[in-house]
Structures are given as structure tokens and as C-alpha cells.
Write a protein that holds these residues in place. Structure first.
Motif, PDB file in Angstrom:
ATOM      1  N   SER A 228       3.797  51.943  94.543  1.00 53.07           N
ATOM      2  CA  SER A 228       3.704  51.834  93.084  1.00 53.07           C
ATOM      3  C   SER A 228       2.254  51.809  92.618  1.00 53.07           C
ATOM      4  O   SER A 228       1.345  51.416  93.354  1.00 53.07           O
ATOM      5  N   PHE A 229       2.080  52.242  91.373  1.00 54.85           N
ATOM      6  CA  PHE A 229       0.777  52.238  90.699  1.00 54.85           C
ATOM      7  C   PHE A 229       0.998  51.606  89.332  1.00 54.85           C
ATOM      8  O   PHE A 229       1.907  52.014  88.597  1.00 54.85           O
ATOM      9  N   SER A 230       0.162  50.615  88.992  1.00 58.63           N
ATOM     10  CA  SER A 230       0.305  49.931  87.698  1.00 58.63           C
ATOM     11  C   SER A 230      -0.809  50.400  86.773  1.00 58.63           C
ATOM     12  O   SER A 230      -1.979  50.459  87.179  1.00 58.63           O
ATOM     13  N   LEU A 231      -0.428  50.699  85.538  1.00 55.01           N
ATOM     14  CA  LEU A 231      -1.388  51.295  84.594  1.00 55.01           C
ATOM     15  C   LEU A 231      -1.485  50.443  83.329  1.00 55.01           C
ATOM     16  O   LEU A 231      -0.469  49.921  82.847  1.00 55.01           O
ATOM     17  N   GLY A 232      -2.695  50.307  82.825  1.00 53.80           N
ATOM     18  CA  GLY A 232      -2.904  49.650  81.536  1.00 53.80           C
ATOM     19  C   GLY A 232      -3.751  50.564  80.671  1.00 53.80           C
ATOM     20  O   GLY A 232      -4.679  51.202  81.181  1.00 53.80           O
ATOM     21  N   ALA A 233      -3.421  50.657  79.381  1.00 54.36           N
ATOM     22  CA  ALA A 233      -4.205  51.532  78.493  1.00 54.36           C
ATOM     23  C   ALA A 233      -4.539  50.790  77.214  1.00 54.36           C
ATOM     24  O   ALA A 233      -3.785  49.926  76.763  1.00 54.36           O
ATOM     25  N   LYS A 234      -5.686  51.162  76.624  1.00 60.37           N
ATOM     26  CA  LYS A 234      -6.118  50.501  75.380  1.00 60.37           C
ATOM     27  C   LYS A 234      -5.383  51.037  74.168  1.00 60.37           C
ATOM     28  O   LYS A 234      -5.347  50.398  73.128  1.00 60.37           O
ATOM     29  N   GLY A 235      -4.860  52.280  74.307  1.00 59.00           N
ATOM     30  CA  GLY A 235      -4.187  52.877  73.151  1.00 59.00           C
ATOM     31  C   GLY A 235      -3.221  53.944  73.578  1.00 59.00           C
ATOM     32  O   GLY A 235      -2.766  53.958  74.733  1.00 59.00           O
ATOM     33  N   ASP A 236      -2.925  54.874  72.668  1.00 59.03           N
ATOM     34  CA  ASP A 236      -1.937  55.916  72.940  1.00 59.03           C
ATOM     35  C   ASP A 236      -2.331  56.768  74.136  1.00 59.03           C
ATOM     36  O   ASP A 236      -3.511  57.046  74.359  1.00 59.03           O
ATOM     37  N   LEU A 237      -1.321  57.221  74.865  1.00 59.89           N
ATOM     38  CA  LEU A 237      -1.557  58.079  76.023  1.00 59.89           C
ATOM     39  C   LEU A 237      -1.291  59.524  75.636  1.00 59.89           C
ATOM     40  O   LEU A 237      -0.363  59.809  74.870  1.00 59.89           O
TER      41      LEU A 237
END
Ligand code: SAM
Length: 273
Positions: A228-237
Motif C-alpha cells: 500500500s501507498f498512503s497519499l496526502g494532498a493540500k488540495g484538488d488532485l
């Protein structure tokens, strides 16, 4: 005579690879490093008894830890990899025409040295003009970093020097080091064997990032084979793969995989709900 490398992946699960020859063994300042040639997966890099990479399946991990986040960012220019001393993530990042700087932050210079010597096809990007190498602890480095578009945590398991790469304070520092559309991705182990670790990582990332996602890939020499890979983003992808990325030379990642990678098996969806 048959010689086998075995990794105790958990107390109850073991991986065995038939070894043709031992190529290198040393104790670095941080870990025990072994390089061997295996019958089924070719050359193998082991740190403290745990498989890091093999020639046979490295492309899956390195393509998925890089191309997924870089495709979700509108214009990734400045990218960092924390850990990743084999160089595989840097090799993939440099396939993106928008990338101007790819920084590698590796605590153990000996891993880079061994990769250059025994895995030249993986380390190939490390001598590129756009690659910058820093031999230091990623936890400290990230506190002074700023304006990155994508930061990738390509770490060993959460023990020893990598322990601090799995805590909310570290994800907070990464959040601060990222620019406006910034994205973080961290390898987060197996949903079969380390489900609680995935929950811990996702919860930790969610404390700083408004958008979180999990995705999977099949990596046969990692515990359980499903990673698995966990992703966090500051805004829209970004939802559509940009035209210049559609024909990237890859063996696992495709624009179709990119589109569907957040469609999870039900038991994994329930794990992160
Ligand atoms: N693909 C691999 C996996 O999931 O098993 C990880 C590969 S890469 C070789 C992991 C690297 O993280 C190691 O070379 C290790 O030295 C590095 N590392 C561990 N803790 C670190 C830290 N605090 N800062 C920077 N690098 C670190």
C-alpha cells in the motif's frame, strides 16, 4: 547444495528465495547490508534482513510510488525522495519532463554506493544533472525544506532510523515543506499483514492534509505481495493524465492504472474508512 535467503516477514510468515551467489555483505553505521543473486528475481538488496528491492519486481514499486503522485500534481517541478537510496524512485521521477530538481535524502551513503555498484540499472538517474543527493536524516532535513511539489517517503520498515518517518509530526513537517498543490506519498506496508500500520499512517496524514487516499500494487517479494501507498494532498488532485505523460516508458504504470488506482478492494476500503 541449495542456499536460501529467508526473511521473517512476521512471526508467522516467511519468504524464501533461492540464492545463486552472495555478492556483498557489510555492516554500515545504520544497518546490515546484503546483496545477493537469486534464481527467480535476480539481484536482491537486503537491509537488516528485510528485502528492499530485487531486479525482478522493482519496477512496480518505483513506478507506483512516483508516477501516481506526479500525475496528480498540475506541474511538478521540485520533488524529494526521503530514503530511497537505491535510486529507483529518482530514475522514475526524471521521466517527467516538468521536473527540474529531484532530491534524494538518504541517511546511509553505503546504500547508494552499493546500488551504484550492484544495481546500475536502478541507480541510473543518480548522476543526472537534475538529481541532488543529501546524506542526512530525512526527519531533520524536511524541517528546513520548502516549496516542494511532491515529497515521497521511500523508507525502510518503521524500526530504527525509519521509525520517525511514520509519525504525525513528520507528516506535519512535510505539509509545511510543500507548496500550494503539494502532495505527499509514503509507502505504508501490507493490508494483509500490517493493517493497523496503514490505519496509523492514514490517520497521521489526515491530521495535516485535507485530502487523503490509499492505493495498492502487487509486489511479490514484499510481505504478502500486496503493498500500500498512503497519499496526502493540500488540495484538488488532477483527474486526467496530462498528454505528455501518456507514453512514458513504464512496465507497470499506465494512464488506465492511474485512473483506477483509488478503486480499492472492499476489505481495504473498510480498513481506511
Ligand atoms: N523500497 C523499499 C522498501 O519498501 O522496502 C525501501 C527502499 S530504500 C533502500 C529505504 C531507505 O530508507 C534505506 O536505504 C534507509 O537507509 C533509508 N532510511 C531509513 N531511515 C531514514 C531516515 N530517517 N532518513 C533518510 N533515509 C532513511
Amino acid at each position: 547444495m541449495k542456499i536460501w535467503f529467508t526473511e521473517d516477514q512476521t512471526d508467522g510468515v516467511r519468504l524464501g528465495l533461492k540464492v545463486e551467489s552472495l555478492l556483498w555483505k557489510e555492516t554500515t553505521a545504520y544497518q546490515e547490508l546484503v546483496v545477493a543473486n537469486t534464481e527467480s528475481y535476480g539481484r536482491l538488496l537486503v537491509l537488516d534482513g528485510a528485502v528492499q528491492t530485487t531486479i525482478g519486481d522493482e519496477f512496480v514499486y518505483h513506478e507506483m510510488i512516483t508516477h501516481v503522485p506526479l500525475s496528480l500534481h498540475p506541474h511538478p517541478r521540485k520533488v524529494a525522495v526521503i530514503g530511497g537510496g537505491d535510486g529507483g524512485a529518482i530514475r522514475e521521477i526524471l521521466k517527467h519532463p516538468s521536473v527540474e530538481e529531484a532530491h534524494l535524502i538518504e541517511i546511509d551513503e553505503k546504500v547508494v554506493e552499493a546500488s551504484r555498484r550492484f544495481f546500475p540499472e536502478i541507480a541510473v538517474g543518480l548522476d543526472d544533472d537534475r538529481a541532488f543527493l543529501h546524506y542526512t536524516d530525512g526527519i531533520q532535513w524536511v524541517k528546513d525544506a520548502h516549496d516542494f511539489d511532491v515529497i515521497i517517503v521511500d523508507s525502510t520498515d518503521p524500526v530504527g532510523p525509519a521509525e520517525g518517518l511514520f509519525v504525525p509530526e513528520f507528516y506535519r513537517s512535510i505539509y509545511e515543506a510543500l507548496g500550494e498543490h503539494g502532495i505527499l506519498v509514503a509507502q505504508s506496508e501490507s493490508p494483509f499483514l500490517q493493517p493497523h500500520l496503514i490505519q496509523r499512517v492514514m490517520t497521521g496524514i489526515a491530521q495535516s492534509f485535507p485530502v487523503t487516499r490509499l492505493y495498492l500494487a502487487s509486489i511479490p517479494t514484499y510481505p504478502s505481495g500486496l503493498w500500500s501507498f498512503s497519499l496526502g494532498a493540500k488540495g484538488d488532485l488532477v483527474s486526467e493524465v496530462r498528454p505528455e505523460l501518456r507514453d512514458m516508458p513504464t512496465r507497470y504504470w499506465t494512464p488506465q492504472i492511474q485512473r483506477s488506482c483509488f478503486d480499492l478492494p472492499k476489505f481495504v476500503e473498510e480498513l481506511v474508512r
